[in-house]
Motif scaffolding. Structure first.
Motif, PDB file in Angstrom:
ATOM      1  N   ASN A   1       2.520  -9.078 -13.666  1.00  0.00           N
ATOM      2  CA  ASN A   1       2.600  -7.731 -13.091  1.00  0.00           C
ATOM      3  C   ASN A   1       1.616  -7.633 -11.924  1.00  0.00           C
ATOM      4  O   ASN A   1       0.641  -8.372 -11.853  1.00  0.00           O
ATOM      5  CB  ASN A   1       2.241  -6.677 -14.139  1.00  0.00           C
ATOM      6  N   ARG A   2       1.869  -6.694 -11.026  1.00  0.00           N
ATOM      7  CA  ARG A   2       0.885  -6.373  -9.989  1.00  0.00           C
ATOM      8  C   ARG A   2       0.060  -5.201 -10.489  1.00  0.00           C
ATOM      9  O   ARG A   2       0.603  -4.144 -10.823  1.00  0.00           O
ATOM     10  CB  ARG A   2       1.566  -6.014  -8.661  1.00  0.00           C
ATOM     11  N   VAL A   3      -1.250  -5.389 -10.550  1.00  0.00           N
ATOM     12  CA  VAL A   3      -2.133  -4.404 -11.169  1.00  0.00           C
ATOM     13  C   VAL A   3      -3.179  -3.950 -10.159  1.00  0.00           C
ATOM     14  O   VAL A   3      -3.791  -4.772  -9.466  1.00  0.00           O
ATOM     15  CB  VAL A   3      -2.824  -4.980 -12.422  1.00  0.00           C
ATOM     16  N   TYR A   4      -3.389  -2.623 -10.113  1.00  0.00           N
ATOM     17  CA  TYR A   4      -4.404  -2.027  -9.253  1.00  0.00           C
ATOM     18  C   TYR A   4      -5.387  -1.236 -10.112  1.00  0.00           C
ATOM     19  O   TYR A   4      -4.986  -0.545 -11.051  1.00  0.00           O
ATOM     20  CB  TYR A   4      -3.765  -1.081  -8.225  1.00  0.00           C
ATOM     21  N   ARG A   5      -6.644  -1.347  -9.788  1.00  0.00           N
ATOM     22  CA  ARG A   5      -7.675  -0.522 -10.413  1.00  0.00           C
ATOM     23  C   ARG A   5      -7.794   0.759  -9.599  1.00  0.00           C
ATOM     24  O   ARG A   5      -8.050   0.724  -8.389  1.00  0.00           O
ATOM     25  CB  ARG A   5      -9.011  -1.263 -10.458  1.00  0.00           C
TER      26      ARG A   5
ATOM     27  N   TYR B   1      -8.062   2.830  -4.720  1.00  0.00           N
ATOM     28  CA  TYR B   1      -7.451   1.780  -5.527  1.00  0.00           C
ATOM     29  C   TYR B   1      -7.780   0.406  -4.944  1.00  0.00           C
ATOM     30  O   TYR B   1      -8.007   0.245  -3.748  1.00  0.00           O
ATOM     31  CB  TYR B   1      -5.939   1.960  -5.630  1.00  0.00           C
ATOM     32  N   THR B   2      -7.807  -0.583  -5.854  1.00  0.00           N
ATOM     33  CA  THR B   2      -8.117  -1.962  -5.485  1.00  0.00           C
ATOM     34  C   THR B   2      -7.176  -2.893  -6.230  1.00  0.00           C
ATOM     35  O   THR B   2      -6.996  -2.760  -7.448  1.00  0.00           O
ATOM     36  CB  THR B   2      -9.568  -2.319  -5.864  1.00  0.00           C
ATOM     37  N   PHE B   3      -6.590  -3.834  -5.515  1.00  0.00           N
ATOM     38  CA  PHE B   3      -5.732  -4.835  -6.156  1.00  0.00           C
ATOM     39  C   PHE B   3      -6.583  -5.771  -7.003  1.00  0.00           C
ATOM     40  O   PHE B   3      -7.609  -6.281  -6.550  1.00  0.00           O
ATOM     41  CB  PHE B   3      -4.983  -5.629  -5.090  1.00  0.00           C
ATOM     42  N   VAL B   4      -6.160  -6.010  -8.264  1.00  0.00           N
ATOM     43  CA  VAL B   4      -6.952  -6.866  -9.149  1.00  0.00           C
ATOM     44  C   VAL B   4      -6.184  -8.052  -9.727  1.00  0.00           C
ATOM     45  O   VAL B   4      -6.796  -9.043 -10.133  1.00  0.00           O
ATOM     46  CB  VAL B   4      -7.573  -6.054 -10.319  1.00  0.00           C
ATOM     47  N   ALA B   5      -4.869  -7.995  -9.807  1.00  0.00           N
ATOM     48  CA  ALA B   5      -4.114  -9.103 -10.407  1.00  0.00           C
ATOM     49  C   ALA B   5      -2.664  -9.047  -9.953  1.00  0.00           C
ATOM     50  O   ALA B   5      -2.110  -7.973  -9.726  1.00  0.00           O
ATOM     51  CB  ALA B   5      -4.192  -9.052 -11.934  1.00  0.00           C
TER      52      ALA B   5
ATOM     53  N   SER C   1       0.819  -1.217   0.000  1.00  0.00           N
ATOM     54  CA  SER C   1       0.000   0.000   0.000  1.00  0.00           C
ATOM     55  C   SER C   1       0.843   1.253   0.000  1.00  0.00           C
ATOM     56  O   SER C   1       0.510   2.227  -0.672  1.00  0.00           O
ATOM     57  CB  SER C   1      -0.960  -0.006   1.195  1.00  0.00           C
ATOM     58  N   ASP C   2       1.972   1.284   0.750  1.00  0.00           N
ATOM     59  CA  ASP C   2       2.819   2.473   0.772  1.00  0.00           C
ATOM     60  C   ASP C   2       3.370   2.761  -0.620  1.00  0.00           C
ATOM     61  O   ASP C   2       3.376   3.907  -1.073  1.00  0.00           O
ATOM     62  CB  ASP C   2       3.962   2.292   1.773  1.00  0.00           C
ATOM     63  N   ALA C   3       3.858   1.703  -1.296  1.00  0.00           N
ATOM     64  CA  ALA C   3       4.396   1.884  -2.647  1.00  0.00           C
ATOM     65  C   ALA C   3       3.297   2.315  -3.606  1.00  0.00           C
ATOM     66  O   ALA C   3       3.526   3.148  -4.495  1.00  0.00           O
ATOM     67  CB  ALA C   3       5.047   0.586  -3.126  1.00  0.00           C
TER      68      ALA C   3
END
Length: 313
Positions: free
Chosen positions: A27-31, A19-23, A2-4
């Motif tokens: 890669n790490r992807v946030y909406r 923001y919401t983590f989705v994948a 979350s800090d990053a």
């Protein structure tokens, strides 16, 4: 993370966005929702691409957006950069594209008009290839190679598939024989090449009403145009109407652009063996054993059929 994530959003002037983590498999992807606007914040997989390759991908996406293709559009940070580095990871921000994937791997297709969708996908793929050919690449543009060496050389893009340690002796011999035959055939063929998406599987094609959108250019680079068609077809081979889906994809493509389809069976086999190499460094991931068995079975079927046809002709 979350800090990053919050640090990254601040780089794009969106420190208050939701923001919401989705994948997170590659890669790490946030909406990211910022007022009425929605974006994808992407932390790129460490070590997979260089800075120059990632910048080239973003330049490519920006050009495809200008050409009228439905692809994620990159945004510059407040510092004027398409790519930022946070805690040792490269990060970018692109527009979020609406729509649902046209399907999920290993699940039956549930499209209202599957043949029409694949016809539209073929047309969209052709328009994409046309737009790529019309683009004057910027200085320093760098992406991976899905050429003869990238598929069959000593160090293929996704690994030395014929050395997958789970192969039995007969299958290893089959793949070695296929590799040699495919190398000869690719040397003899004059095939259309250029920039390709290289990963147009179901999950990377979004359907929004009648509109198709293409996402996830992570593996995009220079290669044979037939590789894109083969990728879109490979995991649909089990569909009861596969022949109609295949015809729809080809007809949609040829309605927009010429392409010699003679070697499509070769590229289906080539696409199958790439997964046999791809899975090797992922063998410890959940579900990898079952996926590996499925990849090997696809490769056995397609490579065996191709070699049998080669001997006939």
């Amino acid at each position: 993370m979350s800090d990053a994530t919050e640090t990254a959003l601040a780089r794009w002037g969106m420190g208050e966005a939701q923001y919401t983590f989705v994948a997170g498999r590659e890669n790490r992807v946030y909406r990211v929702v910022n007022g009425r606007d929605v974006y994808a914040l992407r932390f790129k997989r460490p070590g997979y691409h260089s800075y120059d390759e990632l910048i080239s991908e973003l330049q490519w996406l920006a050009e495809m957006d200008r050409a009228g293709l439905f692809v994620p559009k990159p945004l510059e940070s407040t510092g004027g950069n398409l790519l930022e580095q946070i805690e040792g990871q490269f990060v970018d921000l692109v527009t979020w594209l609406d729509g649902k994937p046209i399907g999920q791997t290993r699940e039956p297709l549930e499209l209202e008009d599957p043949v029409g969708t694949f016809t539209a996908l073929g047309a969209q793929m052709a328009r994409f290839h046309n737009a790529c050919d019309a683009w004057d690449l910027p200085a320093g543009f760098t992406r991976c190679q899905w050429d003869r060496d990238g598929l069959l050389g000593e160090a293929p893009r996704w690994g030395r598939f014929w050395e997958n340690r789970t192969l039995d002796a007969d299958t290893r011999s089959l793949l070695i024989e296929f590799r040699a035959q495919a190398q000869r055939d690719l040397s003899d063929l004059n095939l259309d090449s250029g920039l390709i998406h290289a990963d147009l599987v179901r999950e990377n094609v979004l359907l929004d009403g009648d509109t198709l959108r293409l996402i996830d250019f992570d593996d995009g680079g220079f290669g044979y145009r037939l590789f894109d068609l083969a990728t879109a077809l490979l995991k649909n081979r089990g569909e009861p109407n596969y022949a109609a889906l295949k015809s729809g994809l080809i007809n949609g493509y040829l309605g927009q652009r010429e392409l010699d389809m003679t070697a499509l069976d070769l590229f289906l086999a080539l696409r199958a063996v790439t997964y046999v190499g791809w899975i090797v460094p992922r063998m410890e991931e959940p579900g990898a054993r079952v996926r590996n068995e499925r990849f090997i079975k696809d490769a056995q079927d397609l490579c065996g059929a191709y070699l049998a046809q080669s001997k006939v002709t």
